[in-house]
Design a protein around this motif. Sequence first.
Motif, PDB file in Angstrom:
ATOM      1  N   THR A  78      60.125  34.921  -0.421  1.00 14.30           N
ATOM      2  CA  THR A  78      59.801  35.218  -1.815  1.00 14.30           C
ATOM      3  C   THR A  78      58.392  35.766  -1.912  1.00 14.30           C
ATOM      4  OG1 THR A  78      61.288  33.472  -2.600  1.00 14.30           O
ATOM      5  CG2 THR A  78      59.582  34.233  -4.128  1.00 14.30           C
ATOM      6  N   PHE A  79      58.189  36.731  -2.792  1.00 15.51           N
ATOM      7  CA  PHE A  79      56.835  37.167  -3.081  1.00 15.51           C
ATOM      8  C   PHE A  79      56.622  37.160  -4.585  1.00 15.51           C
ATOM      9  CE2 PHE A  79      57.470  41.771  -4.092  1.00 15.51           C
ATOM     10  CZ  PHE A  79      58.767  41.934  -3.645  1.00 15.51           C
ATOM     11  N   TYR A  80      55.362  37.157  -4.951  1.00 18.06           N
ATOM     12  CA  TYR A  80      54.979  36.869  -6.323  1.00 18.06           C
ATOM     13  C   TYR A  80      53.999  37.900  -6.863  1.00 18.06           C
ATOM     14  CZ  TYR A  80      56.629  32.352  -4.618  1.00 18.06           C
ATOM     15  OH  TYR A  80      57.364  31.351  -4.042  1.00 18.06           O
ATOM     16  N   LEU A  81      53.930  37.964  -8.167  1.00 16.04           N
ATOM     17  CA  LEU A  81      52.896  38.736  -8.843  1.00 16.04           C
ATOM     18  C   LEU A  81      52.320  37.858  -9.950  1.00 16.04           C
ATOM     19  CD1 LEU A  81      51.499  41.518  -8.874  1.00 16.04           C
ATOM     20  CD2 LEU A  81      53.025  42.122 -10.774  1.00 16.04           C
ATOM     21  N   GLN A  82      51.128  37.369  -9.708  1.00 19.78           N
ATOM     22  CA  GLN A  82      50.428  36.595 -10.730  1.00 19.78           C
ATOM     23  C   GLN A  82      49.693  37.570 -11.632  1.00 19.78           C
ATOM     24  OE1 GLN A  82      50.325  33.163 -11.337  1.00 19.78           O
ATOM     25  NE2 GLN A  82      49.201  33.754 -13.176  1.00 19.78           N
ATOM     26  N   MET A  83      50.002  37.522 -12.898  1.00 21.22           N
ATOM     27  CA  MET A  83      49.414  38.458 -13.854  1.00 21.22           C
ATOM     28  C   MET A  83      48.575  37.682 -14.860  1.00 21.22           C
ATOM     29  SD  MET A  83      52.695  40.971 -14.456  1.00 21.22           S
ATOM     30  CE  MET A  83      53.627  39.716 -15.333  1.00 21.22           C
ATOM     31  N   ASN A  84      47.283  37.935 -14.845  1.00 22.91           N
ATOM     32  CA  ASN A  84      46.353  37.274 -15.760  1.00 22.91           C
ATOM     33  C   ASN A  84      45.741  38.304 -16.705  1.00 22.91           C
ATOM     34  OD1 ASN A  84      46.788  34.834 -14.370  1.00 22.91           O
ATOM     35  ND2 ASN A  84      45.093  35.249 -12.962  1.00 22.91           N
ATOM     36  N   SER A  85      45.143  37.799 -17.751  1.00 26.23           N
ATOM     37  CA  SER A  85      44.462  38.665 -18.728  1.00 26.23           C
ATOM     38  C   SER A  85      45.373  39.816 -19.152  1.00 26.23           C
ATOM     39  CB  SER A  85      43.153  39.209 -18.144  1.00 26.23           C
ATOM     40  OG  SER A  85      42.296  38.156 -17.755  1.00 26.23           O
ATOM     41  N   LEU A  86      46.583  39.482 -19.489  1.00 27.78           N
ATOM     42  CA  LEU A  86      47.566  40.510 -19.810  1.00 27.78           C
ATOM     43  C   LEU A  86      47.183  41.273 -21.069  1.00 27.78           C
ATOM     44  CD1 LEU A  86      50.753  38.539 -18.838  1.00 27.78           C
ATOM     45  CD2 LEU A  86      50.144  40.802 -17.972  1.00 27.78           C
ATOM     46  N   LYS A  87      47.512  42.559 -21.042  1.00 25.34           N
ATOM     47  CA  LYS A  87      47.220  43.457 -22.160  1.00 25.34           C
ATOM     48  C   LYS A  87      48.536  44.028 -22.680  1.00 25.34           C
ATOM     49  CE  LYS A  87      43.036  44.973 -19.722  1.00 25.34           C
ATOM     50  NZ  LYS A  87      42.314  46.160 -19.178  1.00 25.34           N
ATOM     51  N   SER A  88      48.484  44.553 -23.879  1.00 27.04           N
ATOM     52  CA  SER A  88      49.703  45.123 -24.458  1.00 27.04           C
ATOM     53  C   SER A  88      50.233  46.262 -23.597  1.00 27.04           C
ATOM     54  CB  SER A  88      49.442  45.599 -25.887  1.00 27.04           C
ATOM     55  OG  SER A  88      48.391  46.542 -25.900  1.00 27.04           O
ATOM     56  N   GLU A  89      49.334  46.974 -22.931  1.00 27.99           N
ATOM     57  CA  GLU A  89      49.764  48.092 -22.089  1.00 27.99           C
ATOM     58  C   GLU A  89      50.439  47.639 -20.803  1.00 27.99           C
ATOM     59  OE1 GLU A  89      46.701  47.654 -23.440  1.00 27.99           O
ATOM     60  OE2 GLU A  89      45.133  48.360 -22.038  1.00 27.99           O
ATOM     61  N   ASP A  90      50.454  46.358 -20.540  1.00 23.39           N
ATOM     62  CA  ASP A  90      51.204  45.828 -19.396  1.00 23.39           C
ATOM     63  C   ASP A  90      52.675  45.623 -19.728  1.00 23.39           C
ATOM     64  OD1 ASP A  90      48.365  43.775 -18.707  1.00 23.39           O
ATOM     65  OD2 ASP A  90      48.962  45.592 -17.622  1.00 23.39           O
ATOM     66  N   THR A  91      53.027  45.786 -20.982  1.00 22.03           N
ATOM     67  CA  THR A  91      54.420  45.640 -21.392  1.00 22.03           C
ATOM     68  C   THR A  91      55.293  46.659 -20.684  1.00 22.03           C
ATOM     69  OG1 THR A  91      53.866  44.735 -23.564  1.00 22.03           O
ATOM     70  CG2 THR A  91      56.016  45.802 -23.334  1.00 22.03           C
ATOM     71  N   ALA A  92      56.310  46.181 -19.980  1.00 22.66           N
ATOM     72  CA  ALA A  92      57.175  47.061 -19.191  1.00 22.66           C
ATOM     73  C   ALA A  92      58.282  46.229 -18.549  1.00 22.66           C
ATOM     74  CB  ALA A  92      56.381  47.761 -18.097  1.00 22.66           C
ATOM     75  N   MET A  93      59.250  46.937 -17.994  1.00 24.46           N
ATOM     76  CA  MET A  93      60.205  46.305 -17.104  1.00 24.46           C
ATOM     77  C   MET A  93      59.586  46.313 -15.718  1.00 24.46           C
ATOM     78  SD  MET A  93      63.236  44.921 -17.010  1.00 24.46           S
ATOM     79  CE  MET A  93      64.303  45.619 -18.301  1.00 24.46           C
ATOM     80  N   TYR A  94      59.556  45.176 -15.089  1.00 24.50           N
ATOM     81  CA  TYR A  94      58.957  45.052 -13.775  1.00 24.50           C
ATOM     82  C   TYR A  94      60.052  44.914 -12.720  1.00 24.50           C
ATOM     83  CZ  TYR A  94      54.258  44.610 -15.646  1.00 24.50           C
ATOM     84  OH  TYR A  94      53.056  44.862 -16.257  1.00 24.50           O
TER      85      TYR A  94
END
Length: 125
Positions: A78-94
């Motif tokens: 398994t691998f991960y993506l820790q996302m901090n300080s999220l912004k509205s422009e990070d909105t997306a399908m990942y």
Amino acid sequence: QVQMVESGGGLVQAGGSLRLSCTTSGLTFEHYAMGWFRQAPGKEREGVSCIHWSLGRTYYADSVKGRFTISRDNSKNTFYLQMNSLKSEDTAMYYCAAASVWWATGMPEGDYAYWGQGTQVTVSS
């Protein structure tokens, strides 16, 4: 048969955090780069971050440097993506994806042969 399954998306307020997970099966990891891409409505898919599975080397797009951290757990495939300080422009399908080629300076989408189904991240402002 290769499978890649994302989880961890959701709705979060700006400034908040989320951790995405990608659990894989059927891959041999010694020669694979694991990456996260995202696609916002009306925009092209872009590479966000990737990690060399065995060496642990990482790459980040400029837009997420200092905010996102990619990691992996070899024992769990398994691998991960820790996302901090999220912004509205990070909105997306990942999407998580796997490639047999490692590039330290980018993430050519055509090199990624295996893809997950995607998980939605929505950041409200």
